[in-house]
Motif scaffolding. Structure first.
Motif, short mmCIF file in Angstrom:
data_model
loop_
_atom_site.label_atom_id
_atom_site.label_comp_id
_atom_site.label_asym_id
_atom_site.label_seq_id
_atom_site.Cartn_x
_atom_site.Cartn_y
_atom_site.Cartn_z
N UNK A 1 -42.06 51.43 -29.69
CA UNK A 1 -41.42 50.48 -30.60
C UNK A 1 -42.10 49.12 -30.53
N UNK A 2 -42.38 48.64 -29.34
CA UNK A 2 -43.05 47.35 -29.16
C UNK A 2 -44.41 47.34 -29.85
N UNK A 3 -45.10 48.48 -29.82
CA UNK A 3 -46.43 48.58 -30.41
C UNK A 3 -46.40 49.00 -31.88
N UNK A 4 -45.21 49.17 -32.44
CA UNK A 4 -45.06 49.63 -33.83
C UNK A 4 -45.75 50.96 -34.06
N UNK A 5 -45.62 51.89 -33.12
CA UNK A 5 -46.22 53.22 -33.23
C UNK A 5 -45.13 54.26 -33.46
N UNK A 6 -45.46 55.25 -34.26
CA UNK A 6 -44.59 56.39 -34.45
C UNK A 6 -45.00 57.50 -33.49
N UNK A 7 -44.20 58.55 -33.44
CA UNK A 7 -44.49 59.66 -32.53
C UNK A 7 -45.82 60.34 -32.84
N UNK A 8 -46.24 60.32 -34.09
CA UNK A 8 -47.48 61.00 -34.46
C UNK A 8 -48.69 60.07 -34.57
N UNK A 9 -48.51 58.77 -34.29
CA UNK A 9 -49.63 57.83 -34.40
C UNK A 9 -50.63 58.01 -33.26
N UNK A 10 -51.87 57.69 -33.57
CA UNK A 10 -52.95 57.77 -32.60
C UNK A 10 -52.80 56.66 -31.57
N UNK A 11 -52.97 57.02 -30.29
CA UNK A 11 -52.87 56.07 -29.19
C UNK A 11 -54.22 56.04 -28.47
N UNK A 12 -54.74 54.85 -28.14
CA UNK A 12 -56.02 54.80 -27.45
C UNK A 12 -55.93 55.43 -26.07
N UNK A 13 -57.01 56.12 -25.67
CA UNK A 13 -57.07 56.67 -24.31
C UNK A 13 -57.54 55.56 -23.37
N UNK A 14 -57.66 55.88 -22.08
CA UNK A 14 -58.01 54.86 -21.08
C UNK A 14 -59.36 54.22 -21.36
N UNK A 15 -60.34 55.00 -21.78
CA UNK A 15 -61.66 54.45 -22.08
C UNK A 15 -61.58 53.53 -23.29
N UNK A 16 -60.86 53.95 -24.30
CA UNK A 16 -60.69 53.11 -25.49
C UNK A 16 -59.96 51.83 -25.18
N UNK A 17 -58.98 51.89 -24.28
CA UNK A 17 -58.25 50.68 -23.89
C UNK A 17 -59.18 49.67 -23.25
N UNK A 18 -60.01 50.13 -22.33
CA UNK A 18 -60.92 49.22 -21.64
C UNK A 18 -61.90 48.58 -22.61
N UNK A 19 -62.46 49.39 -23.50
CA UNK A 19 -63.47 48.91 -24.45
C UNK A 19 -62.87 47.96 -25.48
N UNK A 20 -61.75 48.35 -26.08
CA UNK A 20 -61.14 47.55 -27.13
C UNK A 20 -60.47 46.29 -26.59
N UNK A 21 -59.94 46.35 -25.38
CA UNK A 21 -59.27 45.19 -24.80
C UNK A 21 -60.24 44.02 -24.63
N UNK A 22 -61.45 44.33 -24.24
CA UNK A 22 -62.46 43.28 -24.07
C UNK A 22 -62.71 42.59 -25.40
N UNK A 23 -62.81 43.35 -26.47
CA UNK A 23 -63.03 42.76 -27.79
C UNK A 23 -61.85 41.91 -28.24
N UNK A 24 -60.65 42.42 -28.02
CA UNK A 24 -59.45 41.71 -28.48
C UNK A 24 -59.25 40.40 -27.74
N UNK A 25 -59.52 40.39 -26.45
CA UNK A 25 -59.31 39.20 -25.64
C UNK A 25 -60.43 38.19 -25.82
N UNK A 26 -61.61 38.64 -26.17
CA UNK A 26 -62.75 37.75 -26.31
C UNK A 26 -62.50 36.64 -27.33
N UNK A 27 -61.65 36.92 -28.32
CA UNK A 27 -61.35 35.93 -29.35
C UNK A 27 -60.38 34.86 -28.87
#
Length: 129
Positions: A86-112
């Motif tokens: 709910x906090x992430x606005x995700x439904x039960x069938x929505x795609x969720x990043x895996x651990x590798x994707x979290x590490x990679x995407x988090x760096x991009x999101x925080x860099x800004x």
């Protein structure tokens, strides 16, 4: 186990809110009218899967920080907990990043960076009443 009803998820989420969902209270105290614009980053390569939404990744970082979670545990708990979904606005069938994707995407999101201001009455994820 009984069959899931049509409104079971909504009823469970309402019950979580009534019990004091910390993430729900936390996000009500965040003042970020331009969060999406602040966190926007370029897509870069056009090949492969499209990147996850930067606001989603920022919210995942909030969950990780508040709960002191590893990327692996975060990916599991996002799939497991309705309050996280709910906090992430995700439904039960929505795609969720895996651990590798979290590490990679988090760096991009925080860099800004972010200019979000938190309400000063917030303490450990709870809104003062």
């Amino acid at each position: 186990m009984k069959q899931a009803g049509f409104f079971d998820i909504e009823e469970r989420l309402a019950r979580l809110s009534g019990l004091g969902d910390h993430l729900e209270a936390f996000f009500r105290t965040v003042d970020c009218p331009d969060l999406e614009q602040t966190l926007a980053y370029s897509v870069g390569s056009k090949s492969g899967r499209p990147p996850f939404d930067p606001v989603l990744m920022f919210k995942i970082l909030v969950i990780q920080t508040l709960n002191n979670l590893s990327d692996e545990r975060t990916a599991y708990l996002i799939n497991d907990r309705l309050s996280f979904m709910r906090f992430l606005d995700l439904g039960l069938s929505d795609r969720v990043p895996d651990a590798t994707g979290l590490a990679r995407q988090a760096v991009k999101a925080v860099a800004q960076g972010s200019s979000c201001a938190l309400d000063t009455d917030v303490h450990e994820g709870e809104a003062a009443e």
